[in-house]
Design a protein around this motif. Structure first.
Motif, PDB file in Angstrom:
ATOM      1  N   LEU A 162       0.656  -1.283  -0.151  1.00 38.49           N
ATOM      2  CA  LEU A 162       0.011   0.017  -0.003  1.00 38.49           C
ATOM      3  C   LEU A 162       0.814   1.386  -0.165  1.00 38.49           C
ATOM      4  CD1 LEU A 162      -2.784  -1.100   2.530  1.00 38.49           C
ATOM      5  CD2 LEU A 162      -3.001  -0.783  -0.213  1.00 38.49           C
ATOM      6  N   ALA A 163       1.860   1.081   0.796  1.00 35.84           N
ATOM      7  CA  ALA A 163       2.923   2.274   0.395  1.00 35.84           C
ATOM      8  C   ALA A 163       3.454   2.495  -0.816  1.00 35.84           C
ATOM      9  CB  ALA A 163       4.050   2.134   1.504  1.00 35.84           C
ATOM     10  N   ARG A 164       3.636   1.486  -1.436  1.00 37.60           N
ATOM     11  CA  ARG A 164       4.389   1.501  -2.849  1.00 37.60           C
ATOM     12  C   ARG A 164       3.126   2.273  -3.731  1.00 37.60           C
ATOM     13  NH1 ARG A 164       5.309  -2.796  -6.956  1.00 37.60           N
ATOM     14  NH2 ARG A 164       7.240  -2.146  -7.827  1.00 37.60           N
ATOM     15  N   GLU A 165       2.080   1.720  -3.440  1.00 36.01           N
ATOM     16  CA  GLU A 165       0.757   1.937  -4.077  1.00 36.01           C
ATOM     17  C   GLU A 165       0.609   3.604  -3.887  1.00 36.01           C
ATOM     18  OE1 GLU A 165      -3.814   1.786  -3.041  1.00 36.01           O
ATOM     19  OE2 GLU A 165      -2.914  -0.338  -3.647  1.00 36.01           O
ATOM     20  N   ALA A 166       0.682   4.188  -2.905  1.00 34.94           N
ATOM     21  CA  ALA A 166       0.504   5.482  -2.348  1.00 34.94           C
ATOM     22  C   ALA A 166       1.919   6.473  -2.928  1.00 34.94           C
ATOM     23  CB  ALA A 166       0.517   5.743  -0.908  1.00 34.94           C
ATOM     24  N   GLY A 167       2.933   5.685  -3.512  1.00 37.52           N
ATOM     25  CA  GLY A 167       3.940   6.481  -4.021  1.00 37.52           C
ATOM     26  C   GLY A 167       4.931   6.813  -2.930  1.00 37.52           C
ATOM     27  N   ILE A 168       4.971   6.231  -1.723  1.00 36.88           N
ATOM     28  CA  ILE A 168       6.118   6.465  -0.911  1.00 36.88           C
ATOM     29  C   ILE A 168       7.281   5.976  -1.000  1.00 36.88           C
ATOM     30  CG2 ILE A 168       6.623   6.302   1.736  1.00 36.88           C
ATOM     31  CD1 ILE A 168       3.514   6.078   2.249  1.00 36.88           C
ATOM     32  N   GLU A 169       8.239   6.680  -0.933  1.00 37.76           N
ATOM     33  CA  GLU A 169       9.682   6.374  -1.344  1.00 37.76           C
ATOM     34  C   GLU A 169      10.640   6.622  -0.447  1.00 37.76           C
ATOM     35  OE1 GLU A 169      10.408   8.285  -5.144  1.00 37.76           O
ATOM     36  OE2 GLU A 169       9.792   6.492  -6.411  1.00 37.76           O
ATOM     37  N   ARG A 170      10.379   6.546   0.791  1.00 39.65           N
ATOM     38  CA  ARG A 170      11.289   6.903   1.995  1.00 39.65           C
ATOM     39  C   ARG A 170      10.714   6.073   3.009  1.00 39.65           C
ATOM     40  NH1 ARG A 170      10.634  11.159  -1.097  1.00 39.65           N
ATOM     41  NH2 ARG A 170      12.472  12.748  -1.416  1.00 39.65           N
ATOM     42  N   ILE A 171      11.338   4.883   3.469  1.00 40.98           N
ATOM     43  CA  ILE A 171      10.947   3.807   4.386  1.00 40.98           C
ATOM     44  C   ILE A 171      12.018   3.540   5.036  1.00 40.98           C
ATOM     45  CG2 ILE A 171      10.203   1.732   4.266  1.00 40.98           C
ATOM     46  CD1 ILE A 171       8.842   2.017   1.723  1.00 40.98           C
ATOM     47  N   VAL A 172      11.826   3.286   6.570  1.00 43.54           N
ATOM     48  CA  VAL A 172      12.833   2.613   7.474  1.00 43.54           C
ATOM     49  C   VAL A 172      12.149   1.594   7.971  1.00 43.54           C
ATOM     50  CG1 VAL A 172      14.167   3.008   9.623  1.00 43.54           C
ATOM     51  CG2 VAL A 172      14.054   4.808   7.806  1.00 43.54           C
ATOM     52  N   TYR A 173      12.637   0.396   7.800  1.00 43.63           N
ATOM     53  CA  TYR A 173      11.850  -0.793   8.329  1.00 43.63           C
ATOM     54  C   TYR A 173      12.725  -1.562   9.381  1.00 43.63           C
ATOM     55  CZ  TYR A 173      10.412  -5.696   8.562  1.00 43.63           C
ATOM     56  OH  TYR A 173       9.876  -6.984   8.915  1.00 43.63           O
ATOM     57  N   LEU A 174      12.010  -2.013  10.556  1.00 42.72           N
ATOM     58  CA  LEU A 174      12.735  -2.419  11.765  1.00 42.72           C
ATOM     59  C   LEU A 174      12.734  -3.874  11.720  1.00 42.72           C
ATOM     60  CD1 LEU A 174      14.338  -1.392  14.288  1.00 42.72           C
ATOM     61  CD2 LEU A 174      12.229  -2.415  15.484  1.00 42.72           C
ATOM     62  N   SER A 175      13.882  -4.608  11.241  1.00 45.45           N
ATOM     63  CA  SER A 175      13.984  -6.082  11.001  1.00 45.45           C
ATOM     64  C   SER A 175      14.466  -6.723  12.344  1.00 45.45           C
ATOM     65  CB  SER A 175      14.723  -6.389   9.785  1.00 45.45           C
ATOM     66  OG  SER A 175      14.776  -7.718   9.834  1.00 45.45           O
ATOM     67  N   VAL A 176      15.394  -7.580  12.019  1.00 47.90           N
ATOM     68  CA  VAL A 176      16.119  -8.174  13.337  1.00 47.90           C
ATOM     69  C   VAL A 176      17.487  -8.711  12.688  1.00 47.90           C
ATOM     70  CG1 VAL A 176      15.382 -10.491  12.947  1.00 47.90           C
ATOM     71  CG2 VAL A 176      15.989  -9.858  15.191  1.00 47.90           C
ATOM     72  N   ILE A 177      18.520  -8.597  13.545  1.00 49.08           N
ATOM     73  CA  ILE A 177      19.767  -9.211  13.058  1.00 49.08           C
ATOM     74  C   ILE A 177      19.971 -10.446  12.612  1.00 49.08           C
ATOM     75  CG2 ILE A 177      20.727  -9.712  15.448  1.00 49.08           C
ATOM     76  CD1 ILE A 177      23.421  -8.214  14.622  1.00 49.08           C
ATOM     77  N   HIS A 178      20.699 -11.037  11.726  1.00 51.90           N
ATOM     78  CA  HIS A 178      20.792 -12.474  11.547  1.00 51.90           C
ATOM     79  C   HIS A 178      19.473 -13.109  11.074  1.00 51.90           C
ATOM     80  CE1 HIS A 178      24.771 -11.883  12.881  1.00 51.90           C
ATOM     81  NE2 HIS A 178      24.685 -12.061  14.022  1.00 51.90           N
ATOM     82  N   GLU A 188      12.211  -8.173   4.203  1.00 56.46           N
ATOM     83  CA  GLU A 188      13.372  -7.755   3.723  1.00 56.46           C
ATOM     84  C   GLU A 188      13.723  -7.980   2.110  1.00 56.46           C
ATOM     85  OE1 GLU A 188      17.040  -8.440   5.634  1.00 56.46           O
ATOM     86  OE2 GLU A 188      16.580  -7.956   7.702  1.00 56.46           O
ATOM     87  N   ARG A 189      13.223  -9.141   1.888  1.00 59.14           N
ATOM     88  CA  ARG A 189      13.389  -9.571   0.295  1.00 59.14           C
ATOM     89  C   ARG A 189      12.358  -8.981  -0.312  1.00 59.14           C
ATOM     90  NH1 ARG A 189      12.193 -14.781  -0.557  1.00 59.14           N
ATOM     91  NH2 ARG A 189      11.572 -15.313   1.389  1.00 59.14           N
ATOM     92  N   MET A 190      11.252  -8.573   0.034  1.00 59.39           N
ATOM     93  CA  MET A 190      10.255  -8.027  -0.688  1.00 59.39           C
ATOM     94  C   MET A 190      10.724  -6.561  -0.931  1.00 59.39           C
ATOM     95  SD  MET A 190       6.480  -6.535   0.529  1.00 59.39           S
ATOM     96  CE  MET A 190       5.731  -5.357  -0.565  1.00 59.39           C
ATOM     97  N   ILE A 191      11.196  -5.896   0.194  1.00 54.24           N
ATOM     98  CA  ILE A 191      11.733  -4.419  -0.157  1.00 54.24           C
ATOM     99  C   ILE A 191      12.919  -4.675  -1.115  1.00 54.24           C
ATOM    100  CG2 ILE A 191      13.363  -2.840   1.299  1.00 54.24           C
ATOM    101  CD1 ILE A 191      11.658  -3.569   3.572  1.00 54.24           C
ATOM    102  N   GLN A 192      13.772  -5.488  -1.096  1.00 55.66           N
ATOM    103  CA  GLN A 192      14.880  -5.638  -1.952  1.00 55.66           C
ATOM    104  C   GLN A 192      14.551  -5.984  -3.288  1.00 55.66           C
ATOM    105  OE1 GLN A 192      17.027  -8.320   0.413  1.00 55.66           O
ATOM    106  NE2 GLN A 192      17.918  -6.926   1.975  1.00 55.66           N
TER     107      GLN A 192
END
Length: 289
Positions: free
Chosen positions: A86-102, A119-123
């Protein structure tokens, strides 16, 4: 245009919301229920649910920059993927995502592999994002502080491989630095992945020693029994979560949680101050009671 903080009512999200407000940013805090938490006057509450698409479309409108933190839930991946689509649909191009190490190493731990999927989707979609990969939060140990003080035992089975615990306040500082950097840029910035660690690797024994010094009496390490750890968690919480945490602790005992050389220095340069130590955290926790 504003910065939308998803996960704004939690430990990390509330710190981020406060720091962004202190910096004078236009901040929106996503909540499922209005008035659940008190925010600075400058912050606008947005009521939505991550699994309710219409409400999320409204929440993401007029948003320039997005911070995404998903709680550990059975549908965590669904929530995150819907939100990012939905963020992509809205044209948002500035994202910070909290994942986890390893996230790519602890492959049998549900919430680790869930975050790695995100992460893989984002990439794969080449979304302009900063992926933050924090190690174990020091603040997790506030949940067992009473046990430590009542039974003179450090009960978290983190083993001896070494865990570079990080203070939640330092995670927030890094997240805010990245949110503001992306938000202020004239165009979308290149993707970035940052591992977030504290300044020292800790073992179960060394963590117990630090509590001993702060309390002025001997605190022993409770050992590596992850089955007992699971049983204790399951006695007052969901069994799926207790098992997830057991698998995480097994991974920590096997792999540890440490980053590459130079990471601490990079993070300290980014946030402009030394990373908080576990000794500092424990002293504060004891002083606060």
């Amino acid at each position: 245009m504003s910065i939308l903080v998803i996960g704004a009512t939690g430990t990390i999200g509330s710190l981020i919301t406060q720091r962004l407000a202190d910096a004078g940013a236009e901040v929106k805090a996503l909540v499922r229920q209005a008035g659940k938490r008190e925010f600075p006057a400058i912050v606008t509450e947005v009521v939505a649910d991550l699994t309710d698409v219409p409400s999320m479309r409204v929440a993401l409108s007029s948003v320039r920059t997005l911070f995404l933190l998903n709680a550990v839930t059975p549908d965590e991946v669904t929530q995150a993927l819907i939100t990012l689509n939905l963020a992509r649909e809205a044209g948002i191009e500035r994202i910070v995502y909290l994942s986890v190490i390893h996230a790519d190493r602890f492959t049998n731990v549900p919430h680790f592999t869930g975050k790695h999927t995100v992460e893989r989707m984002i990439q794969s979609l080449e979304m302009p994002a900063t992926i933050l990969r924090p190690a174990y939060f020091m603040q997790n140990d506030r949940m067992v502080q009473q046990t430590i003080q009542d039974y003179s035992m450090y009960p978290m089975p983190i083993g001896s491989a070494g865990v570079s615990m990080i203070d939640a306040r330092d995670i927030a500082d890094v997240a805010v630095a990245e949110l503001l950097r992306r938000d202020k840029a004239s165009s979308a910035l290149e993707p970035l992945t940052l591992e977030l660690v504290g300044p020292q690797p800790l073992t179960g024994a060394s963590a117990a020693n630090i509590w001993s010094a702060a309390l002025g009496r001997e605190i022993t390490y409770g050992g590596d029994d992850v089955a007992a750890f699971e049983g204790q968690l399951a006695s007052y919480g969901p069994t799926w979560l207790a098992y997830d945490m057991r698998l995480m602790m097994t991974g920590i005992q096997r792999f540890g949680m440490q980053s590459t050389e130079g990471t601490v220095e990079k993070l300290q340069t980014l946030i402009g101050h030394p990373l908080r130590t576990y000794e500092d955290f424990v002293r504060e926790a004891v002083a606060e009671g």
